[in-house]
Design an enzyme around this catalytic site. Structure first.
Site, short mmCIF file in Angstrom:
data_model
loop_
_atom_site.label_atom_id
_atom_site.label_comp_id
_atom_site.label_asym_id
_atom_site.label_seq_id
_atom_site.Cartn_x
_atom_site.Cartn_y
_atom_site.Cartn_z
CG ASN A 86 -9.93 -3.62 28.82
OD1 ASN A 86 -9.51 -3.15 29.87
ND2 ASN A 86 -9.35 -3.33 27.66
NE ARG A 112 -14.06 -14.33 28.75
CZ ARG A 112 -13.84 -14.81 27.53
NH1 ARG A 112 -14.86 -14.98 26.70
NH2 ARG A 112 -12.62 -15.13 27.15
CB ILE A 113 -14.19 -8.43 33.60
CG1 ILE A 113 -15.21 -8.42 34.75
CG2 ILE A 113 -13.64 -7.03 33.35
CD1 ILE A 113 -16.45 -7.58 34.51
CD GLU A 144 -27.54 1.39 31.22
OE1 GLU A 144 -27.76 2.33 32.01
OE2 GLU A 144 -27.48 1.54 29.98
CE LYS A 201 -24.79 -12.66 35.24
NZ LYS A 201 -25.30 -12.71 36.63
N GLY A 202 -22.76 -7.33 30.92
CA GLY A 202 -22.92 -5.88 30.78
C GLY A 202 -22.78 -5.22 32.13
#
Length: 731
Positions: free
Chosen positions: A624, A621-622, A698, A694-695
């Site tokens: 922003n 999920r994003i 990186e 998920k981030g």
């Protein structure tokens, strides 16, 4: 946020702290106006290995305004206890001013404290240090290695020997330095036996633990504040020697002390991405289906610590193959200790593996995208676990279509634009979906506004904004009714602000605390005979713009302010928490990327310019998309630097870093940054965390350098197996 409308989350909200930053009101580590502060300047060692035989300080101490010169000669012995939660490995530290040993060029050997910065700088230049020198070692290829970390699945050697197609390549990557915009800085002040520091750090809790350990203090006697961080890329994930020095000087003088590293000092005062020598042997059948791989890895570390990072994971799980062997050996050299840098381990491994996959594709005459499709696993072959989500195939397909990959000529060196050779390349990327325990405190005030606190950091990804968005939706408030505070060790604990875990960990704790407060208010309302919601089913009540109402009867409701005022309450509060499920994991948790790049190479000069780049991401999920774009573009720009520019040059005679400045250590500038675009696959991953993220910080760096390197090969027909790729290599 069950039943709650998602209004803020998913919106391209501008940074809530943006005005503070652009107007100069945001206070970074060195900006805090502490009364009575004096200034410290570190004296750096000028040999690569040896011992100090004498320190002459008389010329420095007689200068006007100089208050003290502290070195191992007069510094007190510090406890340096091991402490759970410290950022430094137990028993492995550079113990500043505790002995006469020199372990690397630039090691702090003394500190000068004076009333003004100028006085301290001048006095530091007058300190004379004598050494008994030894010959330092910097040769990654020939120096002895430490005990290897190994992995094996099947019999790789037998399979490689019998493979129809065999590839044996060695890649070299250079040392890279983080070079954040804000220099590392610390202000330290004591009040009796209580220490407060204002520090540039990506983990206030880790710095707090390390300072408590070094000075033998209870954890609660140390407070660390870091409300704003001007970039980090991993450099703020440890408590570095200058932080200890500032605290030591402040205690010795009983005065607040400010210490700011120069840009030059940051090249040996903080960490770096280590250099690697990485040999990879691949075996496949004639169609490119991988049968075996053997990874032989050497990486630099310091003599006083054995730094290791996640270099092995990618080779174990990115592609399907029954047989894998790996040995990862660190080489102890006379350098300061490396540290995680954006995409740590994964970026280096991806460069080697994805470059080798490109070589294999050309060897057997298969399109590079198709080769990756042919080696797509159905489960994580390193653990046997199913993937929570694995949409790399979709990343590749969407990326190829959007980039126009189908129009690419297959043969290298077959497209020109005048004197420019044009090439395109691609690479896959992966990064683990890290998350750890976190807490947050949420308070809803009687005026309908909320304050949310967590001891996290914001080095640039937009933590202030994204957490505000999560809290606003969970509480049912407008964004401007929520204030998120961070960067204080007195706040609820959070994990380090690195490894792309902040959104998953802290965001989930913020949602949990906000949900608890919202449910508290709803419960009070449905139990209050004077409330329009009296007797209603709490599960049917939603909150929007601070007003509670029935989902099917929106006219029936009241605001938070009305409820709390009527009941005489000043506020409601709760502590939110998140923790991953206890082991073992049920799923393999990763984010995935596909990066496509186009380069132009001057046929006469060998100069490489990136023309355009596209990244497609399976990142859950994003929260922003504007912040995500900022991360993606930053990751691509960093990858351009890794691929074409960044290279720390060490003088082999004494370990001096020859390009310890931003004039000679090249990083991308605006002229190097072309058309960059990011696409995020719609979806979420609730196996990772409750909010489905998920981030991404990186992941967006992983795969950029090999995409560029593969494009350079496609443009020129020359395979460069060393980073950075320079004009000299292509002439």
């Amino acid at each position: 946020m069950t039943g709650q409308p998602n209004i803020a989350v998913g919106a391209p909200t501008l940074r809530v702290e943006g005005r503070l930053k652009v107007t100069g009101a945001a206070r970074f580590a060195a900006d805090h106006p502490i009364e009575g502060v004096v200034h410290a300047v570190v004296v750096d060692g000028t040999v690569g290995r040896g011992r100090i035989t004498g320190i002459g300080v008389s010329a420095a101490t007689t200068q006007p305004g100089v208050l003290a010169v502290i070195s191992h000669v007069n510094a007190p012995q510090l406890p340096y206890r091991d402490y759970t939660g410290s950022t430094n490995p137990p028993g492995q530290r550079l113990r500043v001013f505790q002995d006469d040993q020199i372990r690397f060029f630039g090691q702090p050997v003394a500190v000068v404290v004076a009333a003004t910065l100028q006085s301290a700088q001048h006095a530091a230049s007058l300190v004379e240090v004598a050494y008994d020198t030894e010959h330092p070692s910097y040769d990654l290829d020939s120096a002895p290695t430490n005990e290897p970390v190994t992995y094996a699945r099947g019999t790789a050697e037998e399979a490689l020997a019998s493979a129809a197609v065999q590839l044996d390549v060695t890649y070299r990557t250079s040392r890279n330095h983080h070079n954040p915009m804000e220099p590392h800085a610390t202000i330290a002040a004591w009040d009796g036996d209580r220490l407060t520091v204002w520090d540039k750090t990506q983990w206030v809790g880790g710095t707090q633990a390390e300072l408590a350990a070094v000075f033998g203090l209870p954890l609660g006697s140390v407070r660390v504040l870091s409300p704003f961080v001007g970039g980090g890329f991993g450099s703020g994930l440890r408590c570095w020697p200058h932080v200890i020095i500032a605290a030591l000087a402040a205690r010795e003088l009983d005065r607040p002390v400010k210490l700011v590293l120069t840009r030059r000092q940051m090249y040996f005062g903080t960490g770096f991405r280590p250099a690697y020598r990485y040999r990879l042997r691949l075996g496949s059948d004639g169609d490119g289906r991988l049968s075996a791989a053997a990874h032989h890895i050497r990486a630099e570390t310091s003599r006083y610590e054995n730094f290791q990072e996640g270099i092995l994971t990618t080779g174990q799980m990115l592609y399907s193959m029954p047989r894998v062997s790996q040995d990862y050996r660190t080489v102890s050299l006379d350098v300061n200790t490396p540290l995680w840098m954006r995409g740590p381990g994964y970026s280096t491994a991806a460069h080697v593996i994805e470059s080798a996959m490109d070589e294999l594709a050309y060897r057997i005459g298969v399109d590079p995208v198709e080769l990756r499709h042919r080696n797509e696993p159905t489960r994580d072959e390193s653990t046997g676990l199913p993937f929570s989500t694995r949409r790399l195939r979709e990343c590749l397909t969407v990326g190829a279509h959007e980039f126009g990959w189908q129009n690419r000529p297959r043969a290298p060196r077959s497209r020109r634009d005048g004197d420019l050779l044009i090439g395109t390349g691609m690479a896959a990327g992966v990064y683990d979906a890290t998350r750890n325990a976190a807490q947050a405190r949420v308070r809803l005030d009687a005026d309908g506004s909320a304050v949310v606190e967590a001891a996290s950091s914001d080095m640039g990804p937009g933590t202030y904004t994204s957490m505000t968005q999560v809290a606003a939706d969970s509480l049912g408030l407008a964004l401007d009714s929520v204030q998120f505070l961070l960067g204080d060790s007195l706040m609820p604990p959070t994990p380090m602000h690195g490894a792309s875990q902040t959104m998953a960990s802290v965001g989930s704790a913020v949602q949990d605390g906000s949900d608890k407060v919202r449910r508290q208010a709803i419960t009070l309302a449905v139990q209050d005979a004077n409330s329009p919601l009296y007797g209603a089913d709490p599960d049917k009540v939603i909150v929007h713009q601070g007003r509670m109402s029935l989902r099917d009867q929106p006219a029936r409701g009241e605001t938070y302010s009305q409820l709390l005022s009527r009941q005489g309450r000043t506020h409601l509060d709760a502590r939110g928490s998140f923790a991953p499920p206890p082991p073992p994991e049920r799923f393999s948790l990763y984010g995935y990327a596909a990066t496509f790049a186009e380069v132009a190479v001057d046929a006469h000069l060998g100069l490489v310019r990136v023309r355009r780049m596209l990244g497609v991401y399976d990142a859950g999920r994003i929260v922003n998309p504007t912040l995500a774009d900022s991360q993606a573009i930053g990751g691509m720009v960093g990858g351009i630097g890794t691929a074409l520019l960044e290279h720390t040059v060490t003088d082999p005679r004494d370990g001096r870093i020859a390009n310890a400045n931003l004039a000679d250590y090249l990083v991308p500038v605006n002229a190097d940054v072309p058309n960059l675009r990011a696409i995020y696959l719609r979806g979420e991953d609730r196996e990772v965390d409750p909010i489905g993220v998920k981030g991404i910080g990186e992941l967006v760096h992983v795969g950029v350098a090999p995409a560029i390197a593969n494009a350079v090969f496609h443009a020129t027909g020359r395979r460069i197996r060393e980073l950075p790729i320079t004009a000299e290599m292509l002439q």
